[in-house]
Enzyme design. Structure first.
Site, PDB file in Angstrom:
ATOM      1  N   ARG A  81      -3.255  10.025  -4.859  1.00 61.57           N
ATOM      2  CA  ARG A  81      -4.595   9.420  -4.970  1.00 61.57           C
ATOM      3  C   ARG A  81      -5.657  10.506  -5.121  1.00 61.57           C
ATOM      4  O   ARG A  81      -6.563  10.403  -5.961  1.00 61.57           O
ATOM      5  CB  ARG A  81      -4.868   8.567  -3.732  1.00 61.57           C
ATOM      6  CG  ARG A  81      -6.275   7.969  -3.650  1.00 61.57           C
ATOM      7  CD  ARG A  81      -6.338   6.967  -2.505  1.00 61.57           C
ATOM      8  NE  ARG A  81      -7.672   6.793  -1.963  1.00 61.57           N
ATOM      9  CZ  ARG A  81      -8.566   5.905  -2.396  1.00 61.57           C
ATOM     10  NH1 ARG A  81      -8.259   5.127  -3.421  1.00 61.57           N
ATOM     11  NH2 ARG A  81      -9.749   5.795  -1.816  1.00 61.57           N
ATOM     12  N   HIS A 125     -14.836   3.738  -2.673  1.00 56.59           N
ATOM     13  CA  HIS A 125     -15.636   4.362  -1.622  1.00 56.59           C
ATOM     14  C   HIS A 125     -16.970   3.640  -1.484  1.00 56.59           C
ATOM     15  O   HIS A 125     -17.698   3.468  -2.468  1.00 56.59           O
ATOM     16  CB  HIS A 125     -15.905   5.836  -1.959  1.00 56.59           C
ATOM     17  CG  HIS A 125     -14.702   6.706  -1.809  1.00 56.59           C
ATOM     18  ND1 HIS A 125     -14.602   7.954  -2.399  1.00 56.59           N
ATOM     19  CD2 HIS A 125     -13.538   6.538  -1.131  1.00 56.59           C
ATOM     20  CE1 HIS A 125     -13.438   8.490  -2.103  1.00 56.59           C
ATOM     21  NE2 HIS A 125     -12.777   7.647  -1.329  1.00 56.59           N
ATOM     22  N   LYS A 162     -10.295  -1.742   1.610  1.00 57.14           N
ATOM     23  CA  LYS A 162     -10.884  -1.707   2.939  1.00 57.14           C
ATOM     24  C   LYS A 162     -11.977  -2.759   3.067  1.00 57.14           C
ATOM     25  O   LYS A 162     -12.709  -3.022   2.116  1.00 57.14           O
ATOM     26  CB  LYS A 162     -11.473  -0.316   3.214  1.00 57.14           C
ATOM     27  CG  LYS A 162     -10.423   0.751   3.494  1.00 57.14           C
ATOM     28  CD  LYS A 162     -11.078   2.050   3.915  1.00 57.14           C
ATOM     29  CE  LYS A 162     -10.036   3.089   4.296  1.00 57.14           C
ATOM     30  NZ  LYS A 162     -10.662   4.366   4.728  1.00 57.14           N
ATOM     31  N   HIS A 203      -1.278   9.887  -0.488  1.00 60.34           N
ATOM     32  CA  HIS A 203      -2.670  10.324  -0.588  1.00 60.34           C
ATOM     33  C   HIS A 203      -2.821  11.509  -1.532  1.00 60.34           C
ATOM     34  O   HIS A 203      -3.878  11.679  -2.138  1.00 60.34           O
ATOM     35  CB  HIS A 203      -3.222  10.671   0.793  1.00 60.34           C
ATOM     36  CG  HIS A 203      -3.908   9.516   1.457  1.00 60.34           C
ATOM     37  ND1 HIS A 203      -3.334   8.275   1.548  1.00 60.34           N
ATOM     38  CD2 HIS A 203      -5.132   9.409   2.037  1.00 60.34           C
ATOM     39  CE1 HIS A 203      -4.161   7.455   2.169  1.00 60.34           C
ATOM     40  NE2 HIS A 203      -5.262   8.104   2.466  1.00 60.34           N
ATOM     41  N   ARG A 225      -4.893   3.111  -2.746  1.00 62.62           N
ATOM     42  CA  ARG A 225      -4.546   3.490  -1.379  1.00 62.62           C
ATOM     43  C   ARG A 225      -3.135   2.988  -1.088  1.00 62.62           C
ATOM     44  O   ARG A 225      -2.650   2.037  -1.709  1.00 62.62           O
ATOM     45  CB  ARG A 225      -5.513   2.884  -0.370  1.00 62.62           C
ATOM     46  CG  ARG A 225      -6.960   3.358  -0.490  1.00 62.62           C
ATOM     47  CD  ARG A 225      -7.804   2.729   0.610  1.00 62.62           C
ATOM     48  NE  ARG A 225      -9.187   3.205   0.582  1.00 62.62           N
ATOM     49  CZ  ARG A 225     -10.190   2.565   0.005  1.00 62.62           C
ATOM     50  NH1 ARG A 225      -9.963   1.420  -0.615  1.00 62.62           N
ATOM     51  NH2 ARG A 225     -11.412   3.070   0.045  1.00 62.62           N
ATOM     52  N   TYR A 277     -14.731  15.690  -3.926  1.00 63.15           N
ATOM     53  CA  TYR A 277     -13.945  16.103  -5.089  1.00 63.15           C
ATOM     54  C   TYR A 277     -14.725  17.034  -6.011  1.00 63.15           C
ATOM     55  O   TYR A 277     -14.128  17.746  -6.814  1.00 63.15           O
ATOM     56  CB  TYR A 277     -13.456  14.876  -5.858  1.00 63.15           C
ATOM     57  CG  TYR A 277     -12.495  14.057  -5.042  1.00 63.15           C
ATOM     58  CD1 TYR A 277     -11.183  14.474  -4.849  1.00 63.15           C
ATOM     59  CD2 TYR A 277     -12.910  12.892  -4.419  1.00 63.15           C
ATOM     60  CE1 TYR A 277     -10.308  13.745  -4.076  1.00 63.15           C
ATOM     61  CE2 TYR A 277     -12.042  12.145  -3.643  1.00 63.15           C
ATOM     62  CZ  TYR A 277     -10.744  12.581  -3.470  1.00 63.15           C
ATOM     63  OH  TYR A 277      -9.883  11.855  -2.686  1.00 63.15           O
TER      64      TYR A 277
END
Length: 311
Positions: free
Chosen positions: A249, A272, A177, A246, A153, A281
Site C-alpha cells: 500500500r 485519508h 475506516k 502495508h 488496506r 509520502y
C-alpha cells in the site's frame, strides 16, 4: 541507597520508589524504569552543584532535556523521562518537600515522524511477475496485485465481497475506516490476475459464500493469513526486504505520487481523512523531485567543478 548522590537527593527518590512498589503496587520493571530516569536527572543536579530537589526550576529541567537530546534520545524517550519526573514531583508536593512541579510546563521535542518503508518499482514488478501455479498461489497473486494496483488496506482486502467488483467499470468498492465506502480504479494487470483467480475460486467456494478471497477451507481469508502468505511469497521469490500488505500500500502511494505529483488524488485513493497523513509520502519523493528540478529548471542546474573554481 543510590550510589554517588547526596542524601538530600537520594533519600526522597528512594522513598518515592518504595511508594511505587508498596503503595501503588507497581511492577519491579516499572519501578526500575522510574528509578533509572529520575536518577539521570539527579546526577545532573549533583553535577550542577544542586543538592535538593526543590532547587530544580523550569530552566534547569529544560537544560536537562537539552542534554538528553544531545545524548541522542528521541522525542518519545524524553517524553517518558518527563512523565517520570512529573510524577515524582507530584509525590514531593504531597510530602511538602517542594512547592511546585517544574515538569508541568516542559514538553518533549516532537518525535520525528517515521517514514513508511516502500519497495522500489523494479522489486514490485519482479514479485508480481512471478509465476503462480496452484489455486492458492493464483489467489495470492490476485490479492497482491489488487493491493498494489488500488492501495487497499488489509481490512478492505479481506472484507471485499463479490458484489464489490465491477469488471465493466474497472473498479472495486471497499468499506474503509469509519464505515466509509470508497470506489477505486483497478489496473489492467490486476484485473487479469483477478480474472484468473475468479476462474478457479469456485473450486474452494461453498454455496452462498460472497467473500472474494477464500481460504483452503472455503472461508473468508483472515488478515493474518494474508500477512503470512505475502511474507512467504517474498521469501520464495527472493525479496530483499520483509514483505507485508502495508508495504505494498505504501509503495502504491509513493510510486503514484512520484509519477503524478497529485497529492489530493493520492489522498482520495488511500482514503485519508486528513491530507497531512498523505503528505508523509512527499518526503519519500524528495530526492526524485530534487533530481527533476535540477535537471529541468534552467536556473537550478548544478554547476560543474569548473564553475565552482571560477566563483
Amino acid at each position: 541507597m543510590i550510589n554517588d548522590l547526596p542524601d538530600s537527593l537520594d533519600e526522597p527518590l528512594s522513598r518515592f520508589i518504595e511508594h511505587l512498589r508498596a503503595e501503588r503496587r507497581q511492577s519491579v520493571h516499572t519501578c526500575h524504569n522510574y528509578l533509572r530516569d529520575i536518577r539521570r536527572l539527579a546526577v545532573n543536579l549533583a553535577a550542577w552543584g544542586e543538592t535538593r530537589w526543590s532547587g530544580l526550576d523550569i530552566h534547569g529541567l529544560r537544560r536537562h532535556v537539552a542534554e538528553l537530546s544531545r545524548e541522542g534520545l528521541g522525542g518519545r524517550s524524553i517524553a517518558r523521562h518527563l512523565s517520570a519526573i512529573r510524577r515524582f514531583y507530584e509525590f514531593l508536593l504531597r510530602e511538602r518537600e517542594v512547592t511546585d512541579n517544574p515538569a508541568l510546563d516542559v514538553r518533549a521535542p516532537k518525535a520525528g515522524r517515521k517514514l513508511p518503508k516502500v519497495a522500489d518499482v523494479d522489486q514490485v514488478n519482479h514479485l508480481l511477475n512471478a509465476d503462480a501455479d496452484d489455486p492458492l498461489e493464483i489467489r495470492d497473486l490476485a490479492m497482491f496485485e489488487l493491493i498494489y494496483s488500488s492501495g487497499l488496506r488489509l481490512a478492505e482486502l479481506v472484507g471485499l465481497d463479490l458484489d464489490g467488483l465491477d469488471r465493466r467499470a474497472g473498479e472495486v468498492r471497499v468499506l474503509g475506516k469509519g464505515n466509509k465506502t470508497r470506489i477505486l480504479p483497478v489496473g489492467r494487470q490486476a484485473w487479469q490476475a483477478m480474472d484468473r483467480w475468479l476462474s478457479v475460486r469456485g473450486t474452494l467456494a461453498p454455496e452462498g459464500q460472497n467473500a472474494v478471497f477464500l481460504s483452503r477451507q472455503g472461508r473468508r481469508l483472515s488478515a493474518r493469513s494474508v500477512q503470512s502468505r505475502l511474507s512467504r511469497w517474498g521469501r520464495h521469490k527472493g525479496a530483499d526486504q520483509r514483505l507485508h500488505p502495508h508495504l505494498l500500500r505504501h509503495s502504491f502511494a509513493s510510486h503514484l505520487l512520484e509519477s503524478s505529483g497529485d497529492l489530493r488524488a493520492v489522498q482520495e485513493l488511500l482514503g485519508h481523512a486528513d491530507i497531512a497523513t498523505t503528505q508523509v509520502y512527499t518526503h519519500l519523493d524528495y530526492q526524485h523531485l530534487a533530481r527533476v528540478y535540477d535537471r529541468s529548471h534552467p536556473r537550478a542546474r548544478r554547476r560543474g567543478r569548473g564553475d565552482e573554481a571560477e566563483s
